[in-house]
Structures are given as C-alpha cells and as structure tokens.
Design an enzyme around this catalytic site. Sequence first.
Site, mmCIF file in Angstrom:
data_model
loop_
_atom_site.group_PDB
_atom_site.id
_atom_site.type_symbol
_atom_site.label_atom_id
_atom_site.label_comp_id
_atom_site.label_asym_id
_atom_site.label_seq_id
_atom_site.Cartn_x
_atom_site.Cartn_y
_atom_site.Cartn_z
ATOM 1 C CG LEU A 107 -1.874 -1.001 1.520
ATOM 2 C CD1 LEU A 107 -2.456 -0.833 2.923
ATOM 3 C CD2 LEU A 107 -2.989 -0.843 0.498
ATOM 4 C CD GLU A 108 4.565 3.804 -3.407
ATOM 5 O OE1 GLU A 108 5.522 3.043 -3.143
ATOM 6 O OE2 GLU A 108 4.358 4.271 -4.542
ATOM 7 C CG HIS A 136 0.977 -4.174 -6.313
ATOM 8 N ND1 HIS A 136 2.314 -4.198 -6.608
ATOM 9 C CD2 HIS A 136 0.425 -5.167 -7.034
ATOM 10 C CE1 HIS A 136 2.566 -5.163 -7.467
ATOM 11 N NE2 HIS A 136 1.433 -5.775 -7.731
ATOM 12 C CG MET A 282 9.783 -0.103 -0.958
ATOM 13 S SD MET A 282 10.308 -1.399 0.189
ATOM 14 C CE MET A 282 12.050 -1.515 -0.209
ATOM 15 C CB SER A 286 3.531 4.603 -9.381
ATOM 16 O OG SER A 286 4.038 3.734 -8.415
ATOM 17 C CG HIS A 305 2.432 -5.104 -14.610
ATOM 18 N ND1 HIS A 305 2.322 -4.715 -13.293
ATOM 19 C CD2 HIS A 305 3.207 -6.175 -14.625
ATOM 20 C CE1 HIS A 305 3.020 -5.555 -12.552
ATOM 21 N NE2 HIS A 305 3.573 -6.442 -13.330
#
Lengths: 382, 146
Positions: A107-108, A136, A282, A286, A305
């Site tokens: 989770l970001e 994700h 990480m 993105s 992707h």
Amino acid sequence: MRLVRTNLVKKQAEENIHPLLEALFRNVPSGLGSKGKTKVQTQEEFDNVLKLGARWAVEHGFGTEQDLKHLEEEGCIKVADPKYVSPEAKKRGMPQLGSLGSGNHFLEIQYVEKIFDKKVAKAFGLEEGQVTLMIHTGSRGIGHQVCSDYIREMEKAYPDIIAKLPDRELIYAPAGSDIAERYLKAMSAAANFAWCNRQMILHWSRQAFEEALGKSWEDLDMQVVYDVAHNLAKVEEHKIDGKLRKVYVHRKGATRSFGPGRPEIPSDYRSVGQPVLIPGSMGTASYVLVGSETAMEKTFGSTAHGAGRMMSRGEAIRSYRADTIVKELGDRGIIIKAASKMGIVEEAPGAYKDIDEVARVSHEAGIGNLVARLKPIGVVKG
Amino acid sequence: MPDKEKRFKFREHTADFYIESYGKTLEEAFQNAAIGLGKFIVTSDNVKSSIKKAIKIEAEDKQSLLFEFLNKFIYFQDAESMIFHNIKVDKIEHKNNKWTLTATASGEEFNPDKHTEGKAVKAVTYHFMEIEEKKGKYRVKVLIDI
C-alpha cells in the site's frame, strides 16, 4: 492494482505520515500467514465472493456502488464459475480474503509529482501536488492453486502437446476445448477474488485515513481512479486483418491499455481512454498512463505493467541491508513500514529496472501515453 | 545458504529461487526438498512437531509426484497456516505406470511472535525442475514461485 485519489496536498500527508502508515498497518492485515479480518464462514458465501467479485464486498458494506464504476469489468467477470475451482484452491483463498499478503504487495501513499497531459489528468481527477493511494495485491493463493490444478489436468489430458514443448510449465489447452472453458471460468473466479479483496482493502484504507486525520473519507474525497488486473486472460473483440474477431488475450506482466471509445471503459473516461496504472518498485515513482488507438492496433490494447526485476532476490539480499534502505529512503522523504525485514531488502529499489524508462518506452511506442507521475511518501509493505 | 548437513541449498535462477536437495535415495532427496521448502518459509529452527499429517500422493511420473508433494506444503501454509520442518518420506513406489509417495510431516501453526518469517511461497513450478541419479546419489532441483 488500484489507484485512489484524495483532496489532500503533499504537505498534509507528509505531516501525518506516521499516523497514516500506523493506521493502514493496523487496519489492513499484511505479511506471511496474514488472515483477513472478515472471515467468510461458509463455502456457499465464499462461492458468492468468487461469483460477484467487488460487488460482493459492496453488498457487505465495503465501499459504494460508485466505486464499482471505476473498476475493470466493474470488479466482476461474469463468466466466473466457482464450481470449476477446486476445494483446495478455495481453502487457500478463504483465510486470505481481506489481507494484503507479502512479497511485492504494498500500500503506498503518494503525491502527483508531475502532470504530462492536463486534459486527460483532469478527466481522471488528478492534479499536481495531490495525494493518492495505491493498492497492489492480487488473487494470492487461490489464483496460484487454480493455475497448478489446471496445469496438472491439462498435462494429463494432452501428453502429445507436452511431448513437443521445451518445458512442461508451458502446457495449454486448445481454444474451444472443455478444459480451456473451465479454466477460463476458474481463472475469472480467482480474478473476482482479487477485485473483492482490493475493495475490502480500500474500505479499511479509508477507515485508516479517517482515524489518522479525523475527517470522513467522503470529506477527503477518497474516490477510486481506476483498478486494473495485470495477470489475466480474457475473451475480447479485436480487429484482425480488418475483421472484428473474438480472441483470448492473456496479459501476464502486462496490463490492458484500451484506447478511447471502447465500451469496456467507464463512461466518464471513455472519451479519453482507459487509465493505465504502472506501479514502481518500493521507493520509486509510479505512473498513470492512458490507453491509445495505437495499442488497439499494435498490442491488442496492452502495455507493460511495471518494472521487472533486474537483480535476483538472493543478489538483493546479499547487496543490501534493510536498515540502510529504510534510512536512505527516509532521507529522501519516504517512510517504510514492513511486516518483514527480508521483504524490504528483496524489494530494494536498486533491484528493479528503471520505471521511468518503462513508462517512456510505452509512451514513445504510443501504446500507453504519459498522464501523471506519482512519487511515494510512505509505504506499507506486506 | 547450505544447511548444516548439506541436505539442501537455496540457489538463484534469474529473478527466482530454487531449492537443490540431495539424498542417497529418491525418498531422501524428495524429503530434503520439502524440508528446504519449510525452512524457506520459516527460517528459524524453533518449529515444533506438535501436529502430525500423513501424506499420500499419486502421480504419473517423478516430476509430477514432486510437484504435487511440494504443493501440499504450500496448501498447508495458506489454508491452515501450518509450517513443517520435520518431514519423513517413507516410501516412493513405481507400479503399473503409477508413482506413489507416502510421507509423514510434523509441524505447527505459524506464529509471527515466535517464528522468523522467511518468504511465503506461492507455487512450485515445472520450469527448470530436475530429478537426477548419478552413481547412487540423487539430486533434485525445483524452482519456487514467491
């Protein structure tokens, strides 16, 4: 992969990053053996999850009807049939429903660092400086077990195909065969599990933001931008040699990138094209891209992707130390909260290919065009 | 990372890990591959043998026998949160075109406060799989998807 927007600005998330990550970590189960908080008690109920996908979650109080409109397939592939999913696969899936998992799942909390295409970004509800949340996680154990089960069944049914292949893992069932049909229905059920799971995680993430910031998620405008699978085979219509034909499109490590006008795209995005979500590793950026007509012509409406690994996990473990990575990312303003130290090391930013290059190539090839770059502020790693 | 008796090693293949295990018999090599898998999931040596499982696998050849045998432990990991470090393959038989394996495994439920987490394993793959016998020594290679 799911992207959620907020009406927060970068500074507000930075100032509250520790309470936000603590709340996410507390609300969303993660790590090895993590079990979902909401136990589905019966086999019948779990079959409903596999049939209905994200709709099951909404019907059980996780999020809203509006959320569904911004999910690929509205979070439910209709051909899914739990009857073709083995009891073992279901038993692997049941305890994992409502958990993030481990490995590269995360989770970001991010912010929109750069907008490349203002018009499309506006249609997606994105603007510079805005805070977003990326979820994700995929189908977890049930997806893998469905795959293993059907590999076994196909190799028993088609020894003549196996004999011609360099690797048994590459076994397939001919299109139109009974096994192919059942596999498609079982795989779709696993995809529905993933959509349901991400919908539940969205709900708990909203609660986490509410707890950390003392505002309702509606006031924070935590709306789903889009949610798209990146390992899935589907039946789609594509133009081949000038003729519209039904084909199986299998996107593995790839994502759908449909151009403007396709009926599968949510109505409010249809005129610009489908949002494409490309997660970084990480601590790296993105991207949000938009699907294109070129992708429809050249790649059956698909693009890459994400950034694949450049370094093996073992090499990463030997090359990096968790404490050093946490400190270096911290110095760059990125906070990590992880279930395991080994997970941090394996996913070290240096172990992956350059995501900026992946996005640039997609854009220049015209199969997914740049819309926005998102930079991480905080990460919860499974 | 060889374990102390060199029963198995964790090795790398492009982005993934594989387990290489050894044995004087096929049984021993399969058994060590399964122990390797267990020690990949939980790295600490404090997994107790409090729950016992009897395992029986039937398959059409050695490769699929190994695939299904190891997949059992991934099933236990996900479905029951069970971790096994104490595994004994009693017998592997090849009769009437069919391979059978019988084993017993003892382990306990994963406890994040007590056990050191390695990596959850998602699947066993045929890709890269090798089962070899040379001069009465067996060696197994199996790639795991994590």
